[in-house]
Design an enzyme around this catalytic site. Structure first.
Site, PDB file in Angstrom:
ATOM      1  N   CYS A   1       0.863  -1.184   0.000  1.00 56.15           N
ATOM      2  CA  CYS A   1       0.000   0.000   0.000  1.00 56.15           C
ATOM      3  C   CYS A   1       0.898   1.232   0.000  1.00 56.15           C
ATOM      4  O   CYS A   1       1.710   1.401   0.911  1.00 56.15           O
ATOM      5  CB  CYS A   1      -0.869  -0.019   1.253  1.00 56.15           C
ATOM      6  SG  CYS A   1      -1.838   1.477   1.513  1.00 56.15           S
TER       7      CYS A   1
ATOM      8  N   CYS B   1      -0.907   3.816  -6.314  1.00 58.25           N
ATOM      9  CA  CYS B   1      -1.813   3.208  -5.337  1.00 58.25           C
ATOM     10  C   CYS B   1      -1.992   1.780  -5.823  1.00 58.25           C
ATOM     11  O   CYS B   1      -2.255   1.560  -7.012  1.00 58.25           O
ATOM     12  CB  CYS B   1      -3.153   3.936  -5.306  1.00 58.25           C
ATOM     13  SG  CYS B   1      -4.439   3.063  -4.372  1.00 58.25           S
TER      14      CYS B   1
HETATM   15  N1  DGL Z   1      -4.083   0.632  -1.793  1.00 62.09           N
HETATM   16  C1  DGL Z   1      -3.740   1.812  -1.072  1.00 62.09           C
HETATM   17  C2  DGL Z   1      -2.511   2.473  -1.691  1.00 62.09           C
HETATM   18  O1  DGL Z   1      -1.709   1.824  -2.327  1.00 62.09           O
HETATM   19  C3  DGL Z   1      -4.747   2.857  -0.730  1.00 62.09           C
HETATM   20  C4  DGL Z   1      -6.204   2.692  -0.792  1.00 62.09           C
HETATM   21  C5  DGL Z   1      -6.934   3.494   0.271  1.00 62.09           C
HETATM   22  O2  DGL Z   1      -7.214   4.689   0.076  1.00 62.09           O
HETATM   23  O3  DGL Z   1      -7.192   2.898   1.320  1.00 62.09           O
HETATM   24  O4  DGL Z   1      -2.282   3.645  -1.517  1.00 62.09           O
END
Ligand code: DGL
Length: 282
Positions: A93, A207
């Protein structure tokens, strides 16, 4: 392409004897975005036992404050590390990594791999010199991103946009629901309408959710735009850190979600396609 992957420097050594073959690699995200990283980790390490943890009760991270995100990530990973003794944690993430990676490493003994926006490879790929960066609002405002820009793209234009609705679109797609084409169009327009936005030829998907809607983004951007994200680089870094270790999967790989309520069948079926045969709430 090591720049968009970070890991604790001292963890390469001879860990073969020390690691329990049943110890999992733990991947972590706020939702299903980390599955895009899991897919690459699986290709690199098909025998490795996996636990995928999603902080569904905290989703979305991208519209939260730094303090809220850091507290959730450090707290949850601390509990997971105590309970499951992973051989390695991968924070799949960008939002959590750009905010809390240092803190998590300070408090946990286990090797931690994070992911940060793939600005370095994007700078090498662009021909027009104009790069778009799609992330969450929390990610795009981080000093970490400023530093990557200064270091690797100082002679380029980096246009940023925080697109939380793309997180929703990716979550919906994974549940088998239609993707909100307005969310896609708005994200594209928000980059294209910035000064020099028309010249964007490379887009960083900063993301981990966004590769899930890359096809939709590609259709909206048109054929001249290429995409780059960190999943393969992260998998390579994970592989390097566990090199030489042994694996013995004793239980089916599982996905663990914070929060309450039933997990929809469509979700379970998708998770099974990623090899996550057991799905539970934690
Ligand atoms: N998958 C997460 C990232 O890579 C973020 C998603 C969220 O906003 O929770 O930033």
């Amino acid at each position: 392409m090591a720049s968009h992957v970070t890991s604790t420097p001292h963890e390469g050594g001879d860990t073969k004897r020390a690691v329990d073959p049943a110890a999992p690699i733990l991947l972590f995200d706020s939702g299903v975005g980390g599955l895009t990283v899991l897919e690459e980790v699986r290709k690199a390490l098909p025998d490795a036992p996996i636990i995928y943890t999603a902080d569904a009760a905290g989703l979305p991270y991208g519209t939260k404050t730094e303090a809220q995100i850091a507290a959730r990530v450090a707290g949850l990973l601390g509990r997971m590390a105590e309970r499951f003794h992973p051989r390695l944690i991968c924070i799949a993430c960008n939002t959590a990594s750009t905010i809390a990676l240092g803190m998590v490493r300070d408090v946990l003994e286990v090797p931690v791999v994070g992911t940060v926006p793939a600005i370095k490879p994007a700078a090498a790929m662009t021909r027009s010199g104009v790069i778009g960066l799609l992330g969450t609002p929390a990610t795009i405002r981080q000093a970490y991103v400023d530093r990557l820009e200064q270091e690797f793209a100082a002679d380029k234009r980096l246009l940023r946009h925080g697109a939380p609705s793309l997180v929703d679109a990716a979550e919906a797609k994974l549940r088998g629901e239609p993707v909100d084409q307005n969310a896609i169009a708005q994200a594209v327009d928000a980059l294209r309408s910035q000064p020099d936005g028309g010249a964007i030829d490379t887009v960083v998907l900063a993301c981990t959710h966004f590769p899930l809607v890359q096809d939709e983004l590609a259709r909206a951007f048109g054929p001249d735009v290429r995409f780059v994200h960190g999943a393969q680089g992260i998998a390579r870094q994970v592989s390097r850190l566990v090199a030489g270790q042994e694996y013995a999967r004793q239980v089916p790989d599982q996905a663990l979600f914070t929060g309450s309520g039933d997990i929809p069948e469509a979700y379970r079926m998708k998770l099974a396609q990623y090899g996550l045969l057991e799905v539970h709430r934690i």
